[in-house]
Structures are given as structure tokens and as C-alpha cells.
Design a protein around this motif. Sequence first.
Motif, PDB file in Angstrom:
ATOM      1  N   UNK A 188       0.832  -1.195   0.000  1.00  0.00           N
ATOM      2  CA  UNK A 188       0.000   0.000   0.000  1.00  0.00           C
ATOM      3  C   UNK A 188       0.873   1.254   0.000  1.00  0.00           C
ATOM      4  N   UNK A 189       0.620   2.138  -0.945  1.00  0.00           N
ATOM      5  CA  UNK A 189       1.368   3.383  -1.061  1.00  0.00           C
ATOM      6  C   UNK A 189       0.439   4.559  -0.785  1.00  0.00           C
ATOM      7  N   UNK A 190       0.918   5.501   0.010  1.00  0.00           N
ATOM      8  CA  UNK A 190       0.198   6.750   0.219  1.00  0.00           C
ATOM      9  C   UNK A 190       0.908   7.884  -0.515  1.00  0.00           C
ATOM     10  N   UNK A 191       0.131   8.826  -1.031  1.00  0.00           N
ATOM     11  CA  UNK A 191       0.697  10.029  -1.616  1.00  0.00           C
ATOM     12  C   UNK A 191       0.696  10.077  -3.118  1.00  0.00           C
ATOM     13  N   UNK A 192       0.771   8.929  -3.764  1.00  0.00           N
ATOM     14  CA  UNK A 192       0.761   8.861  -5.220  1.00  0.00           C
ATOM     15  C   UNK A 192       0.473   7.427  -5.631  1.00  0.00           C
ATOM     16  N   UNK A 193       0.433   7.180  -6.935  1.00  0.00           N
ATOM     17  CA  UNK A 193       0.154   5.841  -7.425  1.00  0.00           C
ATOM     18  C   UNK A 193       1.389   4.959  -7.486  1.00  0.00           C
ATOM     19  N   UNK A 194       1.208   3.640  -7.460  1.00  0.00           N
ATOM     20  CA  UNK A 194       2.340   2.715  -7.506  1.00  0.00           C
ATOM     21  C   UNK A 194       3.225   2.895  -8.733  1.00  0.00           C
ATOM     22  N   UNK A 195       2.632   3.188  -9.877  1.00  0.00           N
ATOM     23  CA  UNK A 195       3.436   3.308 -11.091  1.00  0.00           C
ATOM     24  C   UNK A 195       4.388   4.486 -11.022  1.00  0.00           C
ATOM     25  N   UNK A 196       3.962   5.573 -10.387  1.00  0.00           N
ATOM     26  CA  UNK A 196       4.844   6.731 -10.242  1.00  0.00           C
ATOM     27  C   UNK A 196       6.057   6.378  -9.395  1.00  0.00           C
ATOM     28  N   UNK A 197       5.832   5.611  -8.328  1.00  0.00           N
ATOM     29  CA  UNK A 197       6.945   5.215  -7.461  1.00  0.00           C
ATOM     30  C   UNK A 197       7.855   4.233  -8.188  1.00  0.00           C
TER      31      UNK A 197
ATOM     32  N   UNK B 283       9.593  13.262  -8.607  1.00  0.00           N
ATOM     33  CA  UNK B 283       8.851  12.788  -9.775  1.00  0.00           C
ATOM     34  C   UNK B 283       7.470  13.407  -9.957  1.00  0.00           C
ATOM     35  N   UNK B 284       7.235  14.569  -9.327  1.00  0.00           N
ATOM     36  CA  UNK B 284       5.976  15.265  -9.537  1.00  0.00           C
ATOM     37  C   UNK B 284       4.898  14.943  -8.537  1.00  0.00           C
ATOM     38  N   UNK B 285       5.279  14.661  -7.295  1.00  0.00           N
ATOM     39  CA  UNK B 285       4.322  14.290  -6.256  1.00  0.00           C
ATOM     40  C   UNK B 285       4.416  15.264  -5.082  1.00  0.00           C
ATOM     41  N   UNK B 286       3.574  15.041  -4.085  1.00  0.00           N
ATOM     42  CA  UNK B 286       3.694  15.753  -2.813  1.00  0.00           C
ATOM     43  C   UNK B 286       4.236  14.819  -1.729  1.00  0.00           C
ATOM     44  N   UNK B 287       4.978  13.813  -2.173  1.00  0.00           N
ATOM     45  CA  UNK B 287       5.562  12.837  -1.253  1.00  0.00           C
ATOM     46  C   UNK B 287       4.834  11.518  -1.297  1.00  0.00           C
TER      47      UNK B 287
ATOM     48  N   UNK C 126      12.118  11.442  -0.769  1.00  0.00           N
ATOM     49  CA  UNK C 126      13.370  12.097  -0.391  1.00  0.00           C
ATOM     50  C   UNK C 126      13.207  13.132   0.709  1.00  0.00           C
ATOM     51  N   UNK C 127      12.015  13.719   0.851  1.00  0.00           N
ATOM     52  CA  UNK C 127      11.790  14.712   1.904  1.00  0.00           C
ATOM     53  C   UNK C 127      10.954  14.173   3.063  1.00  0.00           C
ATOM     54  N   UNK C 128      10.617  12.904   3.022  1.00  0.00           N
ATOM     55  CA  UNK C 128       9.885  12.319   4.140  1.00  0.00           C
ATOM     56  C   UNK C 128       8.548  12.959   4.389  1.00  0.00           C
ATOM     57  N   UNK C 129       7.835  13.306   3.317  1.00  0.00           N
ATOM     58  CA  UNK C 129       6.582  14.038   3.461  1.00  0.00           C
ATOM     59  C   UNK C 129       5.426  13.173   3.937  1.00  0.00           C
ATOM     60  N   UNK C 130       5.555  11.862   3.798  1.00  0.00           N
ATOM     61  CA  UNK C 130       4.557  10.931   4.321  1.00  0.00           C
ATOM     62  C   UNK C 130       5.215  10.117   5.428  1.00  0.00           C
ATOM     63  N   UNK C 131       4.662  10.115   6.635  1.00  0.00           N
ATOM     64  CA  UNK C 131       5.273   9.365   7.738  1.00  0.00           C
ATOM     65  C   UNK C 131       5.276   7.863   7.455  1.00  0.00           C
TER      66      UNK C 131
END
Length: 365
Positions: free
Chosen positions: A1-10, A21-25, A38-43
Motif C-alpha cells: 500500500x502506497x500513500x501520496x501517489x500511485x504505484x506506477x509513479x513510485x 517525480x511530480x508528487x507531494x511525497x 526524499x523529503x519524508x513528506x509521508x510518515x
Amino acid sequence: MIRGTGPETVRSALESGDPLPGTTGFAGELDGRLVRDVLGRVPLYLEDEASLAHADDGRVWAFSPAELADPVPVPAGTVLEDDGRTRVWELPAPEPEADHERALEAVDQAIRSAAAVTPDDVAVAFSGGIDSALLASLLDAPLYVVGFPDSHDVEAARTAAEAMGRDLTVVDLEPADLERAVPHVARATGRTNAMDVQIALGLYLVAERVADDGFDRLAVGQGADELFGGYEKVARLDHRVEADTVRGAVREQIRTLPEQLPRDVLAIEAAGIEPVAPFLHDVVVEAALALPTELLIDDETRKRGLRLVAREYLPASVADRDKKAVQYGSLIARELDRLARQAGYKRRMDDHVTKYVRSLLEKSY
């Protein structure tokens, strides 16, 4: 499970090594691996130090420290696999943009782009400073300020909202609000030290009111001070920073975000809504990293580039305004200190407010 964006982006970011890559984390589990941007925006947390040193199939992880017995943050920019931990993404280090107009246009376009993709049903945490005011000017959303009745933030927010022709909801605090909220904040963030709790309290209490009023999201100005040179210690290059250049000191502050942001995210989520931080969108981070020194600090004017951009949207009285840190501007720090002393935790005691926070947390169980 990924939070913040879709699996394909990661997956794409893992393959390319692109840290922005164009996300908010993002963070979570993907294809049997734990990842955190890289900025740890999602705990993101693991159960214990052993798990962090060597992840295996039995690892236990969560997005909240409250769900684990001995939570340890997953380092920003890393991937944890069965055979260990790998640093995958590093913060970019672009050369400064020599053309000031081009640099400012890039920041302007980036902030507008980030605001444009902000979801609907959002309110703005509004202190009257440049960061929240710029967001307010770009978002069709109601404004909320939190603080004690005689606080700097409430007055600053009122005058800024009036100058902008906007309505404002004031969340007036009483000491009982702090006593009630402290255990919720400490438990949600996994932190009891005085500074973290003071900062998180303001976010939690304004988010609580926003949630009560039926909104699902709260837009915050987090990241602007770090990205755009908002700290006095950066302007002065004093003993609180290691770098000997302004751009180096700004980079130092950006590197503190993975430690700070989980506190803010978790405090807002504890109130039942989702935080939105447009300044921390990858496109804004990328534009900010390219700013030359003169657009960060000029003659000790902090956030000069951001102020120049903001003047296109805001009255000069708002764009040029400095503000206090939320825990001081709202008087939350003062009132929590007073409550601690009333409860017998005197200032002569080491870290008396932290001791008081821990006592409230223990009583709440």
C-alpha cells in the motif's frame, strides 16, 4: 500500500532515480519493499531498531507511530528490502539560476501549478503571514486562524484578511483546550517534548475546528521557510547552522523536513482530516532549489524571492510581513508553560513543560 501517489509513479522513480517525480511525497509498501520519498513528506515507521537495520519478511510497519509498540522512522529517500536498506534518492543540488526573472517565473509557475491540483473541500490554516496568505490568494477556500484572544497571530490574520478582502474564522483558545488536546497530540505524533507538542497543538486545534465545520482537508504553508530562506539563522549564518553560505544553510534547513513533517501531518490527521502542503510539491521544491542567494536573503530580508512573487497576488503590507513561529504567535507556548507551572512543574525543573505533557498523557490512559 502506497500513500501520496500511485504505484506506477513510485516504480518509475525507483527505476530512474528521480527524487522529485511530480508528487507531494509518498511512502508505504510496494512490491515487497518499503519506500519513503526524499523529503519524508509521508510518515512511515518500523517496529524497532532491529527491523530498521535489516528488514525481513516478518517486519511490521505503519503510517502512524501509535500503531506500533516501538516505532522507528524509516529514513527519507530509502528503500527497505529483504537484504537491507538502500539510499535511493538524494536531494538535487542544481546550479543557481543566474537569470533572476527566469528564477522568479519558475517559482511563480510552480506554486500556481501546485495550488491548481489542490483538492476541493479544503480550508486554509491562515496566520496572516506571507506563506498562508499566498496560498489563500490562490485557493478558493475559507480561512481559519487559531490562537488565544490577545495573540499576535489572531490580530495579524484579521488585518491580513481585511487587506485581502477575505472572511476569516477565528478559533479562540482557552487553557482547557490545551489540556484536552495535549494527550491526543502526544499520542498521535509519538512525541512529548515541549517544542514539538506546542507546534502540533496549533495544527491539531485548527484542524479540529475545520473538521467540525465539514471540511476534509487543511492547506498549510509547511516547507516555505525551509525552501525559501525564512529563518533568521540562515540570514545571519550564525552558530545554529553549519554551512558558511546562504544556499548551504537553506539546504541544511530543507534536510530537517523529514524530522519535522511527520509531526505536522500526524497532528492534522489526528483531528480527522488530511493535510495539504502545496509548497512541498515536487515542482515547487525543484524551483526553490535553483534560487540564487540574492533571491533567498538580501540585506537580511528573508524569503526575498517568495515575497517578490507574492507581491503579484497580495497587498504589499501582507507580502512584506514577517511572522512569529506558530507556537509563539498563537500564545500556545506561553499558556502551556503557565499550565505546567500551575500544575507544580516549575521553571527551575529541567524541561518542566515536557514533564507536564507526559503527566497529562499518563493520566489519559
